[in-house]
Design an enzyme around this catalytic site. Structure first.
Site, PDB file in Angstrom:
ATOM      1  N   SER A 156      57.567 -57.044  27.069  1.00 44.91           N
ATOM      2  CA  SER A 156      57.083 -58.372  27.406  1.00 44.91           C
ATOM      3  C   SER A 156      55.946 -58.809  26.469  1.00 44.91           C
ATOM      4  O   SER A 156      56.074 -58.723  25.247  1.00 44.91           O
ATOM      5  CB  SER A 156      56.640 -58.390  28.872  1.00 44.91           C
ATOM      6  OG  SER A 156      56.452 -59.698  29.322  1.00 44.91           O
ATOM      7  N   ASP A 356      67.614 -60.445  31.760  1.00 39.71           N
ATOM      8  CA  ASP A 356      66.258 -60.992  31.693  1.00 39.71           C
ATOM      9  C   ASP A 356      66.320 -62.499  31.503  1.00 39.71           C
ATOM     10  O   ASP A 356      67.132 -62.995  30.717  1.00 39.71           O
ATOM     11  CB  ASP A 356      65.503 -60.351  30.532  1.00 39.71           C
ATOM     12  CG  ASP A 356      64.025 -60.708  30.508  1.00 39.71           C
ATOM     13  OD1 ASP A 356      63.534 -61.279  31.497  1.00 39.71           O
ATOM     14  OD2 ASP A 356      63.366 -60.394  29.503  1.00 39.71           O
ATOM     15  N   HIS A 416      64.207 -57.514  32.727  1.00 36.07           N
ATOM     16  CA  HIS A 416      63.016 -57.501  31.887  1.00 36.07           C
ATOM     17  C   HIS A 416      62.450 -56.091  31.720  1.00 36.07           C
ATOM     18  O   HIS A 416      61.983 -55.721  30.645  1.00 36.07           O
ATOM     19  CB  HIS A 416      61.966 -58.421  32.522  1.00 36.07           C
ATOM     20  CG  HIS A 416      60.829 -58.783  31.639  1.00 36.07           C
ATOM     21  ND1 HIS A 416      60.983 -59.483  30.466  1.00 36.07           N
ATOM     22  CD2 HIS A 416      59.485 -58.556  31.758  1.00 36.07           C
ATOM     23  CE1 HIS A 416      59.793 -59.681  29.906  1.00 36.07           C
ATOM     24  NE2 HIS A 416      58.874 -59.111  30.670  1.00 36.07           N
TER      25      HIS A 416
END
Length: 437
Positions: A156, A356, A416
Site C-alpha cells: 500500500s 484489490d 490488498h
C-alpha cells in the site's frame, strides 16, 4: 538500557516469554530496538532471523501502509511474522525463507513516536531520510547482515515510501555511508500513482458488476474532481477530494470493501464516523490495521515482552497524526522514482491482488505503461507466465512477467493484503523474487 535504544538477546527473550506466557517462535532469535533518527523522533524496529541457515538467507524489510499502519503489529501478526494474532505458529511465515525486519515508519507509527509535533514527517523525502539513518545504525549494529541480500518489501502506501527509500539507499551505498547488499525492492498494491488508481475505480467496479450506469457516472465525476486538483498541483485538496470519491463509491456500492471487492463494510462501520476528512480516512484506512484485538495484544503482552516501550507511548497512539501530517503529500505520484530505480539497475518488482480496489491492478498497469525506462518496450512484448498455486498443483495462483530488472506479479484471489488472503502464494512469490525457488 536507555529509553530510546535497547535490544534483547535470545536468552533474554526466552525469559520474557516464560514470564509473560507468550508462545515461543518456531526457531531462531529476535532482536528489537529504538533508533533516534532526528532529535526527538524515535523509530522502532523488530528483527526475526530466519528459521534455518540465517547466514545465507536474504534479509527482508517489511513496510506497512497508511501512512500510519504498523509493520511490527499488522504485518507481523496478521500477515508474515512467525506467530499470528492468537500467538500460534503461522504456516506461511516469511521467516521460513528470510530474516524479516519490521520497521514502524513513518515516525509516530506503531511503537515509533515523536516527542514533539515537528517530529512528524510531512513528505516521503523526510520518510526516506529517516529510514536511511535507521538503516545506517541497523547495519552497524547487526554487521553480520551486511553481506546478506537485502530486499525491501512493502504494501500500500508502504510502496510509495519503499520506492523513495530505495533510491536514497542506492545513493548512500554508492557513497559508502550505508554498508549493505541491496538486492531489490518489491512494491505490493502500492500507492505509486494515486490518480491512476482513483481514475480506474469506476471502470473496475462497473466491469465486476458492482456499479450500474448511474453509479459509474457518479464515481467517474468524483474521480475527475480529484484529477483536476492533482493536475493543478493542489495536493492537499486532492487528498480531500479523494476522500469524497471514496464516499461516493461506498454510497453507490452499498459499502464495498476497498481492500477486497468480494466483501462489504458493515452499516455500522460506514456510518460511525462523520466530520473532517482526516478523521474519516484514518477510520477507513488506519483503524482496520489497528483492530481492537490487535491493539490489546500489542499494548498488553507484546509491550511487556519488548520491555523498552516508554511509559507514555502506546502502540498506534500517534497513528492519526502520522496520516494527518502526510496528507499534503498523499496524492503525489512517485512514478519518476521507480523510473530512476530501474535506470540505476535496481531490481524492481510490482505485485498486486486481483480483488484489490483501492490500488486496483488496472491502475497499476496504467502507470507502468507510463515508465520512461528503456526496457519497457521489451517488457511489454512479453506474455505472462502462469505460476501454480503451491497448495494446488496445476491450479494457477498467479501470473508473472520478468524482463531484465523489472517484474510484475498478478496475484489471483487476493485483495490488498496479499499475504493475509493468499499466504502460500505470497510465500512462493517471496522465494521467487529472492531467487530461492
Amino acid at each position: 538500557m536507555g529509553r530510546a535504544e535497547s535490544s534483547c538477546s535470545w536468552l533474554c527473550l526466552l525469559a520474557i516469554i516464560v514470564n509473560t506466557g507468550l508462545s515461543s517462535p518456531l526457531a531462531g532469535k529476535e532482536v528489537w530496538a529504538y533508533e533516534e533518527v532526528r532529535e526527538g523522533a524515535h523509530m522502532f524496529w523488530w528483527l526475526y532471523t530466519a528459521d534455518t541457515d540465517s547466514q545465507n538467507r536474504p534479509l527482508v524489510m517489511w513496510l506497512q501502509g497508511g501512512p500510519g499502519g504498523s509493520g511490527s503489529g499488522f504485518g507481523n501478526f496478521e500477515e508474515i511474522g512467525p506467530l499470528n494474532r492468537d500467538l500460534e505458529p503461522r504456516k506461511t511465515s516469511w521467516v521460513q525463507a528470510a530474516s524479516v525486519l519490521f520497521v514502524d515508519n513513518p515516525v509516530g507509527t506503531g511503537f515509533s513516536y515523536t516527542d514533539r509535533p515537528d517530529g512528524y514527517a510531512t513528505d516521503v523525502a523526510t520518510v526516506a531520510s529517516d529510514m536511511l539513518v535507521l538503516l545506517q545504525h541497523f547495519f552497524k549494529k547487526m554487521s553480520e547482515f551486511q553481506s546478506n541480500p537485502f530486499y525491501i518489501f512493502s504494501e500500500s502506501y508502504g510502496g510509495k515510501m519503499a520506492a523513495a527509500i530505495s533510491l536514497e539507499l542506492t545513493k548512500a551505498i554508492a557513497q559508502g555511508t550505508v554498508k549493505c547488499n541491496f538486492a531489490g525492492v518489491a512494491l505490493g498494491d502500492s500507492w505509486i500513482s494515486p490518480l491512476d488508481s482513483v481514475m480506474t475505480w469506476g471502470p473496475y467496479l462497473y466491469t465486476t458488476s458492482l456499479l450500474d450506469d448511474y453509479g459509474l457516472a457518479d464515481v467517474s465525476s468524483a474521480a475527475e474532481a480529484v484529477k483536476q486538483a492533482v493536475e493543478q498541483q493542489q495536493f492537499q485538496k486532492a487528498t480531500e477530494l479523494w476522500s469524497v470519491a471514496e464516499t461516493v463509491v461506498e454510497q453507490n456500492t452499498n459499502g464495498v470493501n476497498f481492500y477486497n471487492i468480494l466483501t462489504q463494510d458493515s452499516d455500522e462501520k460506514r456510518t460511525s464516523v462523520a466530520g473532517d476528512f482526516i478523521a474519516l480516512q484514518t477510520h477507513r484506512h488506519i483503524r482496520p490495521l489497528h483492530s481492537q484485538s490487535l491493539s490489546e495484544l500489542m499494548n498488553g503482552p507484546i509491550r511487556k515482552k519488548l520491555g523498552i516501550i516508554p511509559q507514555n507511548v502506546t502502540w498506534g497512539g500517534q497513528a492519526d497524526n502520522v496520516f494527518s501530517y502526510m496528507a499534503g503529500d498523499f496524492m503525489r505520484p512517485v512514478v519518476d522514482i521507480v523510473d530512476q530505480l530501474l535506470t540505476a539497475g535496481v531490481n524492481v518488482t510490482i505485485y498486486n491482488g486481483q480483488l484489490d480496489l483501492i490500488v486496483d491492478t488496472i491502475g497499476q498497469e496504467l502507470w507502468v505503461k507510463k515508465l520512461k525506462w528503456e526496457g519497457l518496450p521489451g517488457f511489454n512484448k512479453l506474455r505472462w507466465t502462469p505460476v501454480d498455486d503451491p497448495t494446488s498443483p496445476g491450479v494457477t495462483g498467479a501470473f508473472c512477467k520478468t524482463y531484465k530488472n523489472f517484474s510484475f506479479y498478478w496475484i489471483l484471489k487476493a485483495g490488498h493484503m496479499i499475504p493475509s488472503d493468499q499466504g502460500p502464494m505470497a510465500l512462493q512469490m517471496l522465494k521467487m523474487i529472492t531467487q530461492q525457488d
